[in-house]
Design a protein around this motif. Structure first.
Motif, mmCIF file in Angstrom:
data_model
loop_
_atom_site.group_PDB
_atom_site.id
_atom_site.type_symbol
_atom_site.label_atom_id
_atom_site.label_comp_id
_atom_site.label_asym_id
_atom_site.label_seq_id
_atom_site.Cartn_x
_atom_site.Cartn_y
_atom_site.Cartn_z
ATOM 1 N N LEU A 159 54.298 -40.682 -3.143
ATOM 2 C CA LEU A 159 54.544 -41.378 -1.880
ATOM 3 C C LEU A 159 55.817 -40.885 -1.204
ATOM 4 C CD1 LEU A 159 53.441 -44.946 -2.990
ATOM 5 C CD2 LEU A 159 52.345 -43.529 -1.236
ATOM 6 N N LEU A 160 56.836 -40.622 -2.004
ATOM 7 C CA LEU A 160 58.085 -40.105 -1.426
ATOM 8 C C LEU A 160 57.849 -38.749 -0.780
ATOM 9 C CD1 LEU A 160 60.909 -41.100 -3.929
ATOM 10 C CD2 LEU A 160 60.646 -41.794 -1.537
ATOM 11 N N LYS A 161 56.991 -37.974 -1.407
ATOM 12 C CA LYS A 161 56.641 -36.668 -0.848
ATOM 13 C C LYS A 161 55.934 -36.874 0.496
ATOM 14 C CE LYS A 161 54.554 -32.373 -2.403
ATOM 15 N NZ LYS A 161 53.739 -31.761 -3.466
ATOM 16 N N ARG A 162 55.034 -37.841 0.495
ATOM 17 C CA ARG A 162 54.252 -38.128 1.697
ATOM 18 C C ARG A 162 55.139 -38.540 2.873
ATOM 19 N NH1 ARG A 162 49.123 -42.105 0.892
ATOM 20 N NH2 ARG A 162 48.514 -42.348 3.071
ATOM 21 N N VAL A 163 56.226 -39.256 2.582
ATOM 22 C CA VAL A 163 57.126 -39.679 3.669
ATOM 23 C C VAL A 163 58.329 -38.739 3.808
ATOM 24 C CG1 VAL A 163 56.396 -42.097 3.497
ATOM 25 C CG2 VAL A 163 58.458 -41.353 2.274
ATOM 26 N N GLY A 164 58.290 -37.621 3.079
ATOM 27 C CA GLY A 164 59.313 -36.583 3.230
ATOM 28 C C GLY A 164 60.657 -36.903 2.616
ATOM 29 N N LEU A 165 60.659 -37.681 1.532
ATOM 30 C CA LEU A 165 61.945 -38.084 0.940
ATOM 31 C C LEU A 165 62.010 -37.882 -0.573
ATOM 32 C CD1 LEU A 165 62.499 -41.426 2.927
ATOM 33 C CD2 LEU A 165 63.785 -39.303 3.200
ATOM 34 N N GLU A 166 61.341 -36.829 -1.052
ATOM 35 C CA GLU A 166 61.344 -36.576 -2.511
ATOM 36 C C GLU A 166 62.752 -36.464 -3.071
ATOM 37 O OE1 GLU A 166 59.263 -33.270 -0.998
ATOM 38 O OE2 GLU A 166 58.408 -32.974 -3.000
ATOM 39 N N ASP A 167 63.631 -35.896 -2.266
ATOM 40 C CA ASP A 167 64.990 -35.644 -2.764
ATOM 41 C C ASP A 167 65.855 -36.910 -2.809
ATOM 42 O OD1 ASP A 167 64.724 -35.666 0.014
ATOM 43 O OD2 ASP A 167 66.581 -34.543 0.307
ATOM 44 N N LYS A 168 65.311 -38.038 -2.354
ATOM 45 C CA LYS A 168 66.116 -39.268 -2.315
ATOM 46 C C LYS A 168 65.747 -40.264 -3.412
ATOM 47 C CE LYS A 168 68.252 -38.117 1.495
ATOM 48 N NZ LYS A 168 69.613 -37.592 1.401
ATOM 49 N N GLU A 218 60.606 -39.943 13.370
ATOM 50 C CA GLU A 218 60.243 -39.642 11.976
ATOM 51 C C GLU A 218 59.409 -40.774 11.364
ATOM 52 O OE1 GLU A 218 64.190 -40.704 9.383
ATOM 53 O OE2 GLU A 218 64.533 -39.423 11.123
ATOM 54 N N VAL A 219 59.688 -42.002 11.780
ATOM 55 C CA VAL A 219 58.923 -43.144 11.268
ATOM 56 C C VAL A 219 57.531 -43.186 11.914
ATOM 57 C CG1 VAL A 219 58.825 -45.679 11.139
ATOM 58 C CG2 VAL A 219 60.973 -44.479 10.674
ATOM 59 N N LEU A 220 57.495 -42.956 13.214
ATOM 60 C CA LEU A 220 56.195 -42.941 13.900
ATOM 61 C C LEU A 220 55.307 -41.822 13.363
ATOM 62 C CD1 LEU A 220 57.196 -43.668 17.613
ATOM 63 C CD2 LEU A 220 56.320 -45.272 15.907
ATOM 64 N N GLU A 221 55.928 -40.719 12.987
ATOM 65 C CA GLU A 221 55.166 -39.586 12.443
ATOM 66 C C GLU A 221 54.468 -39.977 11.133
ATOM 67 O OE1 GLU A 221 53.257 -36.402 12.708
ATOM 68 O OE2 GLU A 221 54.625 -36.939 14.331
ATOM 69 N N VAL A 222 55.178 -40.703 10.276
ATOM 70 C CA VAL A 222 54.584 -41.178 9.016
ATOM 71 C C VAL A 222 53.424 -42.136 9.312
ATOM 72 C CG1 VAL A 222 55.022 -42.631 6.980
ATOM 73 C CG2 VAL A 222 56.663 -40.853 7.614
ATOM 74 N N MET A 223 53.632 -43.000 10.297
ATOM 75 C CA MET A 223 52.577 -43.968 10.656
ATOM 76 C C MET A 223 51.363 -43.265 11.250
ATOM 77 S SD MET A 223 55.028 -46.881 12.250
ATOM 78 C CE MET A 223 53.676 -47.859 12.894
ATOM 79 N N LYS A 224 51.640 -42.238 12.008
ATOM 80 C CA LYS A 224 50.572 -41.470 12.636
ATOM 81 C C LYS A 224 49.706 -40.800 11.567
ATOM 82 C CE LYS A 224 50.457 -37.817 16.070
ATOM 83 N NZ LYS A 224 51.326 -36.961 16.895
#
Ligand code: ADP
Ligand code: MG
Length: 243
Positions: free
Chosen positions: A123-132, A177-183
């Protein structure tokens, strides 16, 4: 096709104040519905009635085939299938990002720690935050926090996602960035109900726009109908103010 969410004559009062005055809505599986309208019109209350975060005063709400207004219904079971994302991210400050995401699946015994961790990384990968994964929420920007909140809601594998002004508390540069995840979520077929002031998102991503005012649905239709050719004077007034 059977409705994923079926609302009939929904009434909600707080004491003597009637906030929802008989709402009827059918939402199909995979549909993305944006709810717009002035402040105080009842958008949040409506959303919160869909998973019974508010006690429903009248009418019926059927979600995934379960009548959540029926006292016999195990509301917690229904809620497991409904993810919710709020304006203020409500992350647990004492847990790391990955712990935030793993919490519900483990607590509710949906998966063991190993599975929960694997899923959380996906899921973190999916929202672009694996490194966090291992940082605490205070170290994140608003946009990153909201993306974690979305990942956390997805950890239970919901088939409905409710969003209440998910970008309203964000600095403008973080909205995208948030709208992109929702899209992306919408493109993957998630059933979504989104309260938003992002008219661009509503226009581009939603299948239907519902305009609410004073506890009623005043007008609804395809985004191009509502934005290009609104019929009701209240819709026209509202759009003139926000567009
Ligand atoms: P919106 O999300 O469209 O801004 P809300 O659903 O938050 O509107 O609120 C609709 C109305 O219900 C408002 O008049 C608000 O003051 C009232 N309201 C919301 N929650 C409560 C509550 N817990 N107790 C009393 N009144 C409430
Ligand atoms: Mg609201």
């Amino acid at each position: 096709m059977a409705s994923k969410i079926s609302v009939n004559g929904l009434v909600k009062s707080f004491g003597h104040l009637e906030v929802l005055k008989g709402m009827n809505v059918e939402i199909a599986e995979g549909e993305v519905v944006c709810l717009i309208g002035p402040s105080g019109s009842g958008k949040s209350t409506f959303l919160r009635c869909l998973n019974r975060l508010e006690k429903i005063s009248g009418g019926t709400v059927i979600v995934d085939g379960f009548d959540i207004t029926d006292k016999q219904t195990d509301i917690n079971k229904v809620r497991e299938n409904i993810g919710m994302v709020f304006q203020h991210f409500n992350l647990f400050p004492n847990l790391t990002v990955i712990e935030n995401i793993m919490l519900a699946p483990i607590e509710l015994k949906k998966s063991n720690k190993e599975q929960a961790k694997k899923k959380a990384f996906e899921l973190l990968k999916r929202v672009g935050l694996e490194d966090k994964a291992d940082v605490y929420p205070t170290k994140l920007s608003g946009g990153q926090k909201q993306r974690v909140a979305i990942a956390r809601a997805l950890a239970m594998n919901p088939d409905i996602m409710l969003f209440d002004e998910p970008t309203s508390a964000l600095d403008p540069e973080m909205v995208g960035e948030v709208l992109e995840v929702m899209k992306q979520l919408a493109a993957d077929g998630m059933t979504m109900v989104v309260v938003t002031h992002e008219m661009g998102f509503a226009r581009e991503v939603s299948n239907r726009v519902i305009f609410m005012d004073g506890g009623y649905i005043v007008e609804e239709g395809k985004p191009e109908e509502i934005f290009n050719n609104p019929q009701n004077s209240r819709t026209i007034d509202f759009l003139n103010k926000v567009l």
